[in-house]
Structures are given as structure tokens and as C-alpha cells.
Write a protein that holds these residues in place. Sequence first.
Motif, PDB file in Angstrom:
ATOM      1  N   SER A   1       0.897  -1.046  -0.042  1.00  0.00           N
ATOM      2  CA  SER A   1       0.009  -0.058  -0.226  1.00  0.00           C
ATOM      3  C   SER A   1       0.912   1.311  -0.182  1.00  0.00           C
ATOM      4  O   SER A   1       0.587   2.376  -0.638  1.00  0.00           O
ATOM      5  CB  SER A   1      -1.031   0.110   1.263  1.00  0.00           C
ATOM      6  OG  SER A   1      -1.543   1.243   1.179  1.00  0.00           O
ATOM      7  N   ALA A   2       1.860   1.314   0.636  1.00  0.00           N
ATOM      8  CA  ALA A   2       2.908   2.470   0.939  1.00  0.00           C
ATOM      9  C   ALA A   2       3.585   2.436  -0.443  1.00  0.00           C
ATOM     10  O   ALA A   2       3.575   3.706  -1.063  1.00  0.00           O
ATOM     11  CB  ALA A   2       4.003   2.327   1.947  1.00  0.00           C
ATOM     12  N   CYS A   3       3.870   1.614  -1.136  1.00  0.00           N
ATOM     13  CA  CYS A   3       4.634   1.743  -2.483  1.00  0.00           C
ATOM     14  C   CYS A   3       3.548   2.300  -3.438  1.00  0.00           C
ATOM     15  O   CYS A   3       4.028   3.336  -4.292  1.00  0.00           O
ATOM     16  CB  CYS A   3       5.050   0.372  -2.836  1.00  0.00           C
ATOM     17  SG  CYS A   3       6.117   0.420  -4.319  1.00  0.00           S
ATOM     18  N   ILE A   4       2.174   1.945  -3.566  1.00  0.00           N
ATOM     19  CA  ILE A   4       1.287   2.238  -4.163  1.00  0.00           C
ATOM     20  C   ILE A   4       0.953   3.629  -4.090  1.00  0.00           C
ATOM     21  O   ILE A   4       0.893   4.624  -4.932  1.00  0.00           O
ATOM     22  CB  ILE A   4      -0.056   1.359  -4.108  1.00  0.00           C
ATOM     23  CG1 ILE A   4       0.179   0.082  -4.898  1.00  0.00           C
ATOM     24  CG2 ILE A   4      -1.164   2.011  -4.953  1.00  0.00           C
ATOM     25  CD1 ILE A   4      -0.889  -1.209  -4.698  1.00  0.00           C
ATOM     26  N   ALA A   5       0.925   4.084  -2.641  1.00  0.00           N
ATOM     27  CA  ALA A   5       0.292   5.569  -2.353  1.00  0.00           C
ATOM     28  C   ALA A   5       1.490   6.377  -2.733  1.00  0.00           C
ATOM     29  O   ALA A   5       1.433   7.468  -3.043  1.00  0.00           O
ATOM     30  CB  ALA A   5       0.108   5.267  -1.093  1.00  0.00           C
ATOM     31  N   ASN A   6       2.830   6.084  -2.459  1.00  0.00           N
ATOM     32  CA  ASN A   6       3.852   6.918  -2.565  1.00  0.00           C
ATOM     33  C   ASN A   6       4.789   7.006  -3.672  1.00  0.00           C
ATOM     34  O   ASN A   6       5.450   7.899  -3.939  1.00  0.00           O
ATOM     35  CB  ASN A   6       4.506   6.815  -1.425  1.00  0.00           C
ATOM     36  CG  ASN A   6       3.880   6.928  -0.084  1.00  0.00           C
ATOM     37  OD1 ASN A   6       3.096   8.004   0.250  1.00  0.00           O
ATOM     38  ND2 ASN A   6       4.286   6.319   0.946  1.00  0.00           N
ATOM     39  N   ARG A   7       4.796   5.972  -4.715  1.00  0.00           N
ATOM     40  CA  ARG A   7       5.442   5.772  -5.855  1.00  0.00           C
ATOM     41  C   ARG A   7       4.861   5.413  -6.944  1.00  0.00           C
ATOM     42  O   ARG A   7       5.275   5.816  -8.010  1.00  0.00           O
ATOM     43  CB  ARG A   7       6.643   4.587  -5.262  1.00  0.00           C
ATOM     44  CG  ARG A   7       7.411   4.487  -4.035  1.00  0.00           C
ATOM     45  CD  ARG A   7       8.726   5.277  -4.092  1.00  0.00           C
ATOM     46  NE  ARG A   7       9.328   5.779  -3.013  1.00  0.00           N
ATOM     47  CZ  ARG A   7      10.097   5.227  -1.851  1.00  0.00           C
ATOM     48  NH1 ARG A   7      10.170   4.005  -2.064  1.00  0.00           N
ATOM     49  NH2 ARG A   7      10.351   5.953  -1.072  1.00  0.00           N
ATOM     50  N   LEU A   8       3.893   4.539  -6.911  1.00  0.00           N
ATOM     51  CA  LEU A   8       3.529   3.862  -8.402  1.00  0.00           C
ATOM     52  C   LEU A   8       2.098   3.381  -8.136  1.00  0.00           C
ATOM     53  O   LEU A   8       1.998   2.492  -7.613  1.00  0.00           O
ATOM     54  CB  LEU A   8       4.200   2.888  -9.019  1.00  0.00           C
ATOM     55  CG  LEU A   8       4.023   2.410 -10.303  1.00  0.00           C
ATOM     56  CD1 LEU A   8       4.351   3.589 -11.355  1.00  0.00           C
ATOM     57  CD2 LEU A   8       4.656   1.279 -10.774  1.00  0.00           C
ATOM     58  N   PRO A   9       0.947   3.959  -8.637  1.00  0.00           N
ATOM     59  CA  PRO A   9       1.007   5.363  -9.254  1.00  0.00           C
ATOM     60  C   PRO A   9       1.382   6.566  -8.663  1.00  0.00           C
ATOM     61  O   PRO A   9       1.859   7.448  -8.943  1.00  0.00           O
ATOM     62  CB  PRO A   9      -0.249   5.435  -9.947  1.00  0.00           C
ATOM     63  CG  PRO A   9      -1.019   4.015  -9.960  1.00  0.00           C
ATOM     64  CD  PRO A   9      -0.049   3.360  -8.847  1.00  0.00           C
ATOM     65  N   GLY A  10       1.006   6.400  -7.184  1.00  0.00           N
ATOM     66  CA  GLY A  10       1.493   7.667  -6.200  1.00  0.00           C
ATOM     67  C   GLY A  10       0.386   8.485  -5.705  1.00  0.00           C
ATOM     68  O   GLY A  10      -0.671   7.804  -5.682  1.00  0.00           O
ATOM     69  N   PRO A  11       0.421   9.442  -5.003  1.00  0.00           N
ATOM     70  CA  PRO A  11      -0.425  10.117  -4.454  1.00  0.00           C
ATOM     71  C   PRO A  11      -1.577  10.383  -5.351  1.00  0.00           C
ATOM     72  O   PRO A  11      -1.539  10.664  -6.587  1.00  0.00           O
ATOM     73  CB  PRO A  11       0.189  11.472  -4.361  1.00  0.00           C
ATOM     74  CG  PRO A  11       1.673  11.228  -4.247  1.00  0.00           C
ATOM     75  CD  PRO A  11       1.817  10.306  -5.179  1.00  0.00           C
ATOM     76  N   GLY A  12      -2.792  10.248  -4.607  1.00  0.00           N
ATOM     77  CA  GLY A  12      -4.109  10.179  -5.397  1.00  0.00           C
ATOM     78  C   GLY A  12      -4.729   8.979  -5.931  1.00  0.00           C
ATOM     79  O   GLY A  12      -5.901   8.883  -6.368  1.00  0.00           O
ATOM     80  N   THR A  13      -3.785   7.921  -5.693  1.00  0.00           N
ATOM     81  CA  THR A  13      -4.206   6.752  -6.314  1.00  0.00           C
ATOM     82  C   THR A  13      -5.578   6.056  -5.362  1.00  0.00           C
ATOM     83  O   THR A  13      -5.140   6.268  -3.957  1.00  0.00           O
ATOM     84  CB  THR A  13      -3.255   5.617  -6.368  1.00  0.00           C
ATOM     85  OG1 THR A  13      -2.193   6.328  -7.042  1.00  0.00           O
ATOM     86  CG2 THR A  13      -3.600   4.485  -6.745  1.00  0.00           C
ATOM     87  N   VAL A  14      -6.276   5.454  -5.889  1.00  0.00           N
ATOM     88  CA  VAL A  14      -7.321   4.751  -5.202  1.00  0.00           C
ATOM     89  C   VAL A  14      -7.364   3.247  -5.243  1.00  0.00           C
ATOM     90  O   VAL A  14      -7.534   2.832  -6.217  1.00  0.00           O
ATOM     91  CB  VAL A  14      -8.913   5.416  -5.371  1.00  0.00           C
ATOM     92  CG1 VAL A  14      -9.862   4.681  -4.444  1.00  0.00           C
ATOM     93  CG2 VAL A  14      -8.881   6.884  -5.183  1.00  0.00           C
ATOM     94  N   TYR A  15      -7.276   2.473  -3.992  1.00  0.00           N
ATOM     95  CA  TYR A  15      -7.217   1.001  -4.224  1.00  0.00           C
ATOM     96  C   TYR A  15      -8.571   0.681  -4.411  1.00  0.00           C
ATOM     97  O   TYR A  15      -9.758   0.811  -3.733  1.00  0.00           O
ATOM     98  CB  TYR A  15      -7.003   0.643  -2.631  1.00  0.00           C
ATOM     99  CG  TYR A  15      -5.594  -0.288  -2.486  1.00  0.00           C
ATOM    100  CD1 TYR A  15      -5.488  -1.359  -3.303  1.00  0.00           C
ATOM    101  CD2 TYR A  15      -4.573   0.123  -1.771  1.00  0.00           C
ATOM    102  CE1 TYR A  15      -4.576  -2.224  -3.112  1.00  0.00           C
ATOM    103  CE2 TYR A  15      -3.587  -0.646  -1.513  1.00  0.00           C
ATOM    104  CZ  TYR A  15      -3.422  -1.880  -2.247  1.00  0.00           C
ATOM    105  OH  TYR A  15      -2.309  -2.900  -1.959  1.00  0.00           O
ATOM    106  N   LEU A  16      -8.638  -0.298  -5.326  1.00  0.00           N
ATOM    107  CA  LEU A  16     -10.028  -1.043  -5.697  1.00  0.00           C
ATOM    108  C   LEU A  16     -10.016  -2.324  -5.153  1.00  0.00           C
ATOM    109  O   LEU A  16     -11.141  -2.991  -4.523  1.00  0.00           O
ATOM    110  CB  LEU A  16     -10.459  -0.893  -7.068  1.00  0.00           C
ATOM    111  CG  LEU A  16     -10.535   0.365  -7.614  1.00  0.00           C
ATOM    112  CD1 LEU A  16     -10.642   0.171  -9.078  1.00  0.00           C
ATOM    113  CD2 LEU A  16     -11.762   1.130  -7.002  1.00  0.00           C
ATOM    114  N   ALA A  17      -8.957  -3.341  -5.319  1.00  0.00           N
ATOM    115  CA  ALA A  17      -8.837  -4.565  -4.838  1.00  0.00           C
ATOM    116  C   ALA A  17      -7.270  -4.934  -4.728  1.00  0.00           C
ATOM    117  O   ALA A  17      -6.429  -4.252  -5.319  1.00  0.00           O
ATOM    118  CB  ALA A  17      -9.416  -5.466  -6.304  1.00  0.00           C
TER     119      ALA A  17
END
Length: 143
Positions: A69-85
Motif C-alpha cells: 500500500s505504501a509503495c502504491i500510495a507513494n511511488r506507483l502510481p503515487g499520490p491520489g491513487t485509490v485502491y480497488l482490490a
Amino acid sequence: MPHEIGYTIDQLEVGMTRKFAKTITEADIVMFAGVSGDINSVHLNQKAAEKGMFGGRIAHGMLSAGLISACIANRLPGPGTVYLAQNLKFRAPVRPGDTVTATVSVRAIEHDKNRVSLETICDVDGKVVIEGEALVLAPKIMK
């Protein structure tokens, strides 16, 4: 050179990969137990955990998965990303003091739906401890 503020949907490409690493500390395990309510002795009690299948204490699987989750939120795609599954397969234990590296890679992009499929892997010293896939909504614009 890594993009430091994240990516919008139109900047992503299949194959892009980013990593996030963290050493799992005693404090991390205790705080995660408190926040999650998971006080299983395999995480908190060395003597009891020594009698179990892992021969000692291990970190919570979801604590390590949180690094994805940290990698998705901060790196790829990064800020503004919304987790769906997210799906996860736990392959090996993580022990206190282990450094977990979460790796996120773009598998597919659905521009019309603003969705991105990601391969998600966590490893310790090259040994895969968690593998899975995530589906996210990538940001359309950066703020």
C-alpha cells in the motif's frame, strides 16, 4: 530517475516498476497488534511462538502487506491513487528485524476506466514472502 511525485494515468506504461523497503521493528509489530487487534501469540510471545510451526515470532502478514500500500500510495502510481482490490498469497514468514521490499509493477492499463492492474510482491533478501495483484484507480491530474 524515479518520478518522485507519482504518475497520472497518461504517464503510466506497462512494465513500470517501483519499490519501497522497510525494516520491520519490534515497535512496528506491537503497534500493529494494537491498531489491528491481532494479538496472536505467534506475533507477540516468543516462548509460545517457539512451540509453533515457525519456531519463533513472526510479523503480522498484513503488516508486511501494508508496504505494498505504501509503495502504491507513494511511488506507483503515487499520490491520489485509490485502491480497488488486492489479492495476496503469503509465501514465507517475516521476522522482527527483516527488511521487506515491496515491488509494484504495472501489468495493464485501462485508460477508458482509469484502472491500472499491478503485480505486487514483497521479498526479504530476494526471497518472496508475499505475492499478489492489485487493481487501482490512477490519478488523472496531479495536485
